[in-house]
Motif scaffolding. Structure first.
Motif, PDB file in Angstrom:
ATOM      1  N   PHE A 251      49.435   0.353  -6.391  1.00  0.00           N
ATOM      2  CA  PHE A 251      49.225   0.430  -4.951  1.00  0.00           C
ATOM      3  C   PHE A 251      48.257   1.542  -4.686  1.00  0.00           C
ATOM      4  O   PHE A 251      47.856   1.475  -3.369  1.00  0.00           O
ATOM      5  CB  PHE A 251      50.485   0.367  -4.148  1.00  0.00           C
ATOM      6  N   GLU A 252      47.812   2.315  -5.778  1.00  0.00           N
ATOM      7  CA  GLU A 252      46.776   3.320  -5.193  1.00  0.00           C
ATOM      8  C   GLU A 252      45.526   3.058  -4.914  1.00  0.00           C
ATOM      9  O   GLU A 252      44.890   1.892  -5.297  1.00  0.00           O
ATOM     10  CB  GLU A 252      46.713   4.244  -6.560  1.00  0.00           C
ATOM     11  N   GLY A 253      45.219   3.539  -3.600  1.00  0.00           N
ATOM     12  CA  GLY A 253      43.739   3.159  -3.008  1.00  0.00           C
ATOM     13  C   GLY A 253      43.968   1.783  -2.248  1.00  0.00           C
ATOM     14  O   GLY A 253      42.778   1.326  -1.590  1.00  0.00           O
ATOM     15  N   VAL A 254      44.977   1.127  -2.196  1.00  0.00           N
ATOM     16  CA  VAL A 254      44.766   0.014  -1.430  1.00  0.00           C
ATOM     17  C   VAL A 254      45.379   0.083  -0.120  1.00  0.00           C
ATOM     18  O   VAL A 254      46.178   1.181   0.336  1.00  0.00           O
ATOM     19  CB  VAL A 254      46.085  -0.930  -2.053  1.00  0.00           C
ATOM     20  N   LYS A 255      44.547  -0.462   0.861  1.00  0.00           N
ATOM     21  CA  LYS A 255      45.021  -0.240   2.246  1.00  0.00           C
ATOM     22  C   LYS A 255      45.428  -1.563   2.990  1.00  0.00           C
ATOM     23  O   LYS A 255      45.091  -2.495   2.349  1.00  0.00           O
ATOM     24  CB  LYS A 255      43.857   0.397   3.017  1.00  0.00           C
ATOM     25  N   GLY A 256      46.102  -1.539   3.906  1.00  0.00           N
ATOM     26  CA  GLY A 256      46.224  -2.896   4.829  1.00  0.00           C
ATOM     27  C   GLY A 256      47.643  -3.109   5.090  1.00  0.00           C
ATOM     28  O   GLY A 256      48.664  -2.322   5.138  1.00  0.00           O
ATOM     29  N   THR A 257      47.878  -4.404   5.734  1.00  0.00           N
ATOM     30  CA  THR A 257      49.298  -4.583   6.497  1.00  0.00           C
ATOM     31  C   THR A 257      49.567  -5.931   5.766  1.00  0.00           C
ATOM     32  O   THR A 257      48.793  -6.661   5.524  1.00  0.00           O
ATOM     33  CB  THR A 257      49.105  -4.847   8.033  1.00  0.00           C
ATOM     34  N   LEU A 258      50.789  -5.892   5.379  1.00  0.00           N
ATOM     35  CA  LEU A 258      51.537  -7.193   4.892  1.00  0.00           C
ATOM     36  C   LEU A 258      52.497  -7.694   5.590  1.00  0.00           C
ATOM     37  O   LEU A 258      53.590  -6.989   6.128  1.00  0.00           O
ATOM     38  CB  LEU A 258      51.999  -6.538   3.270  1.00  0.00           C
ATOM     39  N   ARG A 259      52.489  -8.972   6.072  1.00  0.00           N
ATOM     40  CA  ARG A 259      53.479  -9.410   6.907  1.00  0.00           C
ATOM     41  C   ARG A 259      54.514 -10.347   6.238  1.00  0.00           C
ATOM     42  O   ARG A 259      54.098 -11.160   5.585  1.00  0.00           O
ATOM     43  CB  ARG A 259      53.036 -10.116   8.226  1.00  0.00           C
ATOM     44  N   ILE A 260      55.721 -10.295   6.262  1.00  0.00           N
ATOM     45  CA  ILE A 260      56.701 -10.833   5.542  1.00  0.00           C
ATOM     46  C   ILE A 260      57.715 -11.472   6.678  1.00  0.00           C
ATOM     47  O   ILE A 260      57.902 -10.774   7.403  1.00  0.00           O
ATOM     48  CB  ILE A 260      57.357 -10.058   4.455  1.00  0.00           C
TER      49      ILE A 260
END
Lengths: 274, 287
Positions: free
Chosen positions: A27-36
């Motif tokens: 997950f390093e360097g990953v950005k953002g929103t995850l909706r579940i």
């Protein structure tokens, strides 16, 4: 011989790097929103995974909502969430209409539960069907107090309900006076406060607050589900619309990795591939 | 200069009024529009049956209509006497500090979210009701009506007490000088004069009682049957919509909730009309 050792070495390196990919480094360097959203049986696993990922990388935000399998499939199909959870397979129609991809990540049993004070801890499957159809309506018949049986069931969007209805009740009738509750948590608290209630929840949710009932001599434990003796079981699915985005893909990979599958087991479900 | 500003303000108010009214009307047409295909198929009759079982194409919502009607009516029956009594205390019998304190408490009650009422009821009222009846789950018509009565009580009290306060002072002075007791003033002067206010209070309260979702969803049991007694579980139209809205968009059960919405709309309108008619008849008779 040398070649064989050499090959084995390569495989070991490849194997170890594969195992390392199960870690949170991905997950390093990953950005953002995850909706579940969706199935409520999934929530404990999702929450734990989300907690670990968000602790490791504060640029990622993961939100988890319930609603039931129907909601999960609908919302992911409409593009409202990235992952829609369901406790049943999506129907052919749903897959076709929304272009869904299913990712099965756990196996779960559905247990019949009563209040912990209720001495009825086993019954025949036929008796269960009679209780839910209303033919047996007094606990006295089963050796408990002379009080009516309060049947609890889940609402139409519940995947648990669909599986239970098919596999435990053989698509039999559910009595009209049955009470409807909206989630696994709500079912658990309803049974916990009602000494004369009977309902059904995911095996992962079983604890001291409710009493599991064995059917035809088979108790609803993970071992029995795994062995195939306890038949009221189903897969737990994460559904995505078409090919998942990067973060969604990473999340699914993490759940499928060794660490992720360990969470599945810790939360009382059966890891896939077992 | 001034008249133009006044004109502008007037336009502004007219706009806000039209806006709110048109939204209500638009919602009504939205409901009609989306439930129309279901009516047109000629199978409107299938909604007015007792069987809700979407897997076997049973779409009867009569049990939910009955549930809504019974629970709302019972809540009104419970709340009305308490409402009138409480307003009488606040506005007539105890107009001092205690009365003002009570009014503040009632005003505070309007702000309590319904989910809290539902939550508290599950732990306190539901087990109590279950043991009283010794049958059923305690999640029943009576539990829901009691909590709903509590929910609509502040609306009723505030409206009625305002109506009581609006009774002209000179009428009361005249009664006082004739030697009337507070009770006599209440029965012979205040209640007859405040009749319209009482009706308005009940209209608003009825609207809330019919429209509330969470209390019936949490403590009425949501069973698919017409309740035959106070201890039977029931499902209201609002709770039904909340339970079904999670299903598939394309499914017939999802489409049927527009019919539920439309019926709910008509239901509220009928109750309001009936109460207004009651008030009108009373005024006619007083003449």
């Amino acid at each position: 011989m040398k070649l064989a050792i050499c090959l084995a070495g390569i495989f070991m390196i490849a194997g170890s790097s594969f195992a390392a990919a199960g870690d949170l480094d991905r997950f390093e360097g990953v950005k953002g929103t995850l909706r579940i959203a969706g199935g409520t049986a999934h929530i404990p696993v999702m929450k734990e995974a989300a907690k670990r990922i968000m602790t490791a990388n504060s640029d990622i935000k993961i939100t988890i909502a319930g609603g039931g399998s129907g909601v999960g499939i609908k919302q992911v199909g409409e593009g409202l969430v990235n992952i829609g959870n369901s406790g049943r397979k999506a129907t052919d129609d749903e897959i076709k209409r929304y272009g869904l991809k299913m990712h099965k990540f756990a196996i779960d049993g559905i247990a019949v539960v009563v209040n912990p004070k209720n001495p009825v801890v086993k019954m025949k499957k036929s008796e269960l069907m009679d209780i839910f159809s209303g033919k047996i309506n007094n606990w006295k018949t089963l050796g408990f107090k002379d009080r009516g049986i309060n049947v609890y069931t889940r609402d139409a969007s519940s995947g648990t309900r669909k599986v239970f209805w098919k596999k435990a009740l053989n698509k039999g009738k559910i009595i009209k006076s049955a009470n409807f509750v909206k989630s696994h948590g709500a079912m658990k608290s309803a049974i916990n406060v009602d000494p004369y209630g009977i309902g059904y929840i995911s095996v992962g949710y079983l604890d001291d607050t409710v009493g599991p009932v064995s059917l035809d001599g088979v108790s609803p434990t993970l071992e029995n589900v795994l062995k195939g003796d306890y038949k009221i079981a189903r897969g737990l699915y994460m559904n995505t619309k078409g090919e998942p985005s990067v973060l969604t893909r990473l999340f699914i990979d993490y759940i499928m990795s060794k660490k992720g599958q360990k969470i599945v087991e810790d939360k009382g479900y059966i890891a896939v591939g077992k | 200069m001034k008249p133009s500003i006044e004109k502008l303000a007037e336009k502004g108010f007219l706009f806000s009024a039209l806006f709110s009214v048109s939204i209500t009307i638009l919602i009504f047409f939205f409901m009609v529009f989306f439930s129309f295909p279901l009516f047109k198929g000629g199978d409107i009759a299938k909604f007015f049956t007792l069987e809700w079982n979407p897997y076997e194409s049973g779409f009867g919502i009569v049990p939910m209509m009955a549930g809504t009607g019974i629970i709302a009516l019972l809540a009104l029956l419970i709340a009305t006497p308490f409402g009138i009594g409480c307003s009488a205390l606040i506005s007539v019998f105890s107009t001092g500090y205690f009365g003002r304190f009570l009014r503040k408490v009632v005003e505070f009650m309007t702000g309590i979210p319904t989910v809290i009422y539902g939550f508290v009821a599950i732990f306190l009222l539901v087990p109590f009701i279950r043991e009283i009846f010794e049958k059923g789950t305690g999640m029943c018509v009576l539990s829901a009506s009691i909590m709903l009565a509590l929910l609509i009580l502040p609306t009723i009290i505030l409206f009625i007490s305002n109506a009581f306060n609006a009774v002209p002072k000179n009428y009361l002075d005249a009664a006082d000088s004739l030697g009337a007791t507070p009770a006599q003033k209440l029965v012979y002067i205040i209640i007859p004069l405040a009749w319209k206010g009482i009706i308005s209070a009940l209209v608003l309260a009825a609207g809330r009682a019919v429209g509330d979702t969470l209390i019936s969803l949490m403590i009425a049991g949501n069973a698919l049957q017409i309740p035959k007694g106070l201890s039977d579980a029931a499902r209201t139209l609002t709770a039904h919509i909340a339970l079904i809205i999670a299903s598939d968009y394309e499914s017939p059960e999802f489409k049927s909730i527009f019919v539920c919405g439309l019926i709910l709309f008509i239901f509220t309108t009928l109750i309001i009309l009936a109460l207004r008619l009651l008030g009108y008849l009373k005024i006619l008779r007083n003449r």
